[in-house]
Design an enzyme around this catalytic site. Structure first.
Site, PDB file in Angstrom:
ATOM      1  N   HIS A 176      37.045  33.265  21.568  1.00 45.30           N
ATOM      2  CA  HIS A 176      37.315  33.922  20.145  1.00 45.30           C
ATOM      3  C   HIS A 176      37.551  35.451  20.342  1.00 45.30           C
ATOM      4  O   HIS A 176      38.338  35.959  19.754  1.00 45.30           O
ATOM      5  CB  HIS A 176      36.609  33.465  19.434  1.00 45.30           C
ATOM      6  CG  HIS A 176      36.500  32.195  19.103  1.00 45.30           C
ATOM      7  ND1 HIS A 176      37.596  31.110  18.834  1.00 45.30           N
ATOM      8  CD2 HIS A 176      35.570  31.273  19.106  1.00 45.30           C
ATOM      9  CE1 HIS A 176      37.292  30.044  18.487  1.00 45.30           C
ATOM     10  NE2 HIS A 176      36.025  29.775  18.855  1.00 45.30           N
ATOM     11  N   CYS A 204      42.275  39.680  -6.474  1.00 47.14           N
ATOM     12  CA  CYS A 204      43.385  39.836  -7.098  1.00 47.14           C
ATOM     13  C   CYS A 204      43.934  38.608  -7.526  1.00 47.14           C
ATOM     14  O   CYS A 204      43.283  37.595  -7.632  1.00 47.14           O
ATOM     15  CB  CYS A 204      44.624  40.598  -6.376  1.00 47.14           C
ATOM     16  SG  CYS A 204      45.431  40.005  -5.274  1.00 47.14           S
ATOM     17  N   ARG A 238      43.221  34.020 -10.023  1.00 44.38           N
ATOM     18  CA  ARG A 238      44.324  32.893 -10.682  1.00 44.38           C
ATOM     19  C   ARG A 238      44.337  31.618  -9.944  1.00 44.38           C
ATOM     20  O   ARG A 238      45.054  30.641 -10.517  1.00 44.38           O
ATOM     21  CB  ARG A 238      45.594  33.364 -10.878  1.00 44.38           C
ATOM     22  CG  ARG A 238      45.584  34.692 -11.870  1.00 44.38           C
ATOM     23  CD  ARG A 238      47.137  35.177 -11.898  1.00 44.38           C
ATOM     24  NE  ARG A 238      47.157  36.298 -13.032  1.00 44.38           N
ATOM     25  CZ  ARG A 238      47.985  37.142 -13.009  1.00 44.38           C
ATOM     26  NH1 ARG A 238      48.895  37.329 -12.063  1.00 44.38           N
ATOM     27  NH2 ARG A 238      47.842  37.969 -14.202  1.00 44.38           N
ATOM     28  N   THR A 287      46.192  36.365  -6.516  1.00 42.44           N
ATOM     29  CA  THR A 287      46.124  35.367  -5.390  1.00 42.44           C
ATOM     30  C   THR A 287      45.425  35.660  -4.154  1.00 42.44           C
ATOM     31  O   THR A 287      45.066  34.786  -3.557  1.00 42.44           O
ATOM     32  CB  THR A 287      47.580  34.997  -4.981  1.00 42.44           C
ATOM     33  OG1 THR A 287      48.076  36.296  -4.453  1.00 42.44           O
ATOM     34  CG2 THR A 287      48.668  34.638  -6.152  1.00 42.44           C
ATOM     35  N   GLY A 288      45.238  36.830  -3.980  1.00 39.30           N
ATOM     36  CA  GLY A 288      43.999  37.351  -2.909  1.00 39.30           C
ATOM     37  C   GLY A 288      45.251  37.943  -2.107  1.00 39.30           C
ATOM     38  O   GLY A 288      44.593  38.581  -1.089  1.00 39.30           O
ATOM     39  N   VAL A 289      46.515  37.634  -2.009  1.00 41.98           N
ATOM     40  CA  VAL A 289      47.288  37.846  -0.910  1.00 41.98           C
ATOM     41  C   VAL A 289      47.584  39.470  -0.970  1.00 41.98           C
ATOM     42  O   VAL A 289      47.489  40.166   0.133  1.00 41.98           O
ATOM     43  CB  VAL A 289      48.744  37.275  -1.118  1.00 41.98           C
ATOM     44  CG1 VAL A 289      49.797  37.567  -0.043  1.00 41.98           C
ATOM     45  CG2 VAL A 289      48.555  35.499  -1.086  1.00 41.98           C
ATOM     46  N   HIS A 298      35.630  32.098  14.248  1.00 40.18           N
ATOM     47  CA  HIS A 298      36.680  32.105  15.157  1.00 40.18           C
ATOM     48  C   HIS A 298      37.252  33.574  15.054  1.00 40.18           C
ATOM     49  O   HIS A 298      37.673  34.221  16.368  1.00 40.18           O
ATOM     50  CB  HIS A 298      37.732  31.313  15.020  1.00 40.18           C
ATOM     51  CG  HIS A 298      37.159  29.770  15.297  1.00 40.18           C
ATOM     52  ND1 HIS A 298      38.051  28.830  15.226  1.00 40.18           N
ATOM     53  CD2 HIS A 298      35.837  29.508  15.524  1.00 40.18           C
ATOM     54  CE1 HIS A 298      37.399  27.586  15.534  1.00 40.18           C
ATOM     55  NE2 HIS A 298      36.095  27.962  15.656  1.00 40.18           N
ATOM     56  N   ARG A 313      40.678  36.894  21.613  1.00 43.85           N
ATOM     57  CA  ARG A 313      42.050  36.682  20.672  1.00 43.85           C
ATOM     58  C   ARG A 313      41.752  38.209  19.991  1.00 43.85           C
ATOM     59  O   ARG A 313      42.762  38.587  19.320  1.00 43.85           O
ATOM     60  CB  ARG A 313      41.741  35.350  19.924  1.00 43.85           C
ATOM     61  CG  ARG A 313      42.195  34.390  20.817  1.00 43.85           C
ATOM     62  CD  ARG A 313      41.969  33.087  20.147  1.00 43.85           C
ATOM     63  NE  ARG A 313      42.288  31.982  21.157  1.00 43.85           N
ATOM     64  CZ  ARG A 313      41.911  30.689  21.342  1.00 43.85           C
ATOM     65  NH1 ARG A 313      40.817  30.507  19.989  1.00 43.85           N
ATOM     66  NH2 ARG A 313      42.200  29.800  22.017  1.00 43.85           N
ATOM     67  N   ASP A 344      41.985  44.273  -8.707  1.00 45.63           N
ATOM     68  CA  ASP A 344      42.455  44.712  -9.593  1.00 45.63           C
ATOM     69  C   ASP A 344      42.401  44.416 -10.874  1.00 45.63           C
ATOM     70  O   ASP A 344      41.080  43.684 -11.212  1.00 45.63           O
ATOM     71  CB  ASP A 344      44.169  44.560  -9.285  1.00 45.63           C
ATOM     72  CG  ASP A 344      44.551  43.166  -9.451  1.00 45.63           C
ATOM     73  OD1 ASP A 344      43.511  42.237  -9.537  1.00 45.63           O
ATOM     74  OD2 ASP A 344      45.641  42.780  -8.999  1.00 45.63           O
TER      75      ASP A 344
END
Length: 149
Positions: free
Chosen positions: A133, A65, A109, A67-69, A98, A136, A8
């Site tokens: 792995h 972005c 940031r 925070t990346g979240v 994994h 999963r 962004d």
């Protein structure tokens, strides 16, 4: 190897430096934006990179972005995407070994560019270990199938 990258408006500076870093290693990069610092919404970039990865236009993706979240949450809505937010090289490495992550996200940031390069390098140099792995990963795919048919 080809990497799709997106960000962004907050991630522009990091994105440009990451592209230079990747290209200096001989890695092809496709830039999905943003291209200006004018305020924009991250979901469109998370989606564009995720679609490039699942559509095999790119081998892997990188998202940036604040925070990346948020941008990783957007990417993770696309079946087949395993995007991870990392702020350290060790987590990046293990996420590939994994979890066979196919998109790396981080926050401009949260981390500086030199740490971002270390995180990217660890992630790119790691290899999926398979074995226990893979079971999963199959379970994650089954969850996607259940809700996305």
């Amino acid at each position: 190897m080809k990497i799709a990258i997106g960000c962004d408006h907050v991630g522009i500076e990091h994105k440009d430096l990451v592209i230079s870093h990747l290209e200096s290693k001989g890695i092809e990069v496709e830039d999905f934006g943003a291209f200006t610092t004018e305020r924009t919404d991250y979901p469109q970039y998370g989606l564009a990179v995720a679609e490039a990865v699942v559509g095999k236009q790119a081998d892997l993706g990188i998202l940036i972005c604040g925070t990346g979240v948020g941008i990783s949450l957007s990417a993770n809505k696309v079946p087949g995407i395993r995007a991870v937010v990392c702020s350290d090289p060790y987590t990046a490495q293990l996420s590939k070994e994994h979890n066979n992550t196919n998109i790396l996200a981080f926050g401009s940031r949260v981390i500086g560019i030199e740490l971002a390069k270390m995180i990217i390098d660890n992630w790119l140099n790691a290899e999926f270990e398979g074995g226990r792995h893979q079971n999963r990963i199959n379970q994650i795919a089954a969850i996607e199938e259940k809700y996305h048919g």
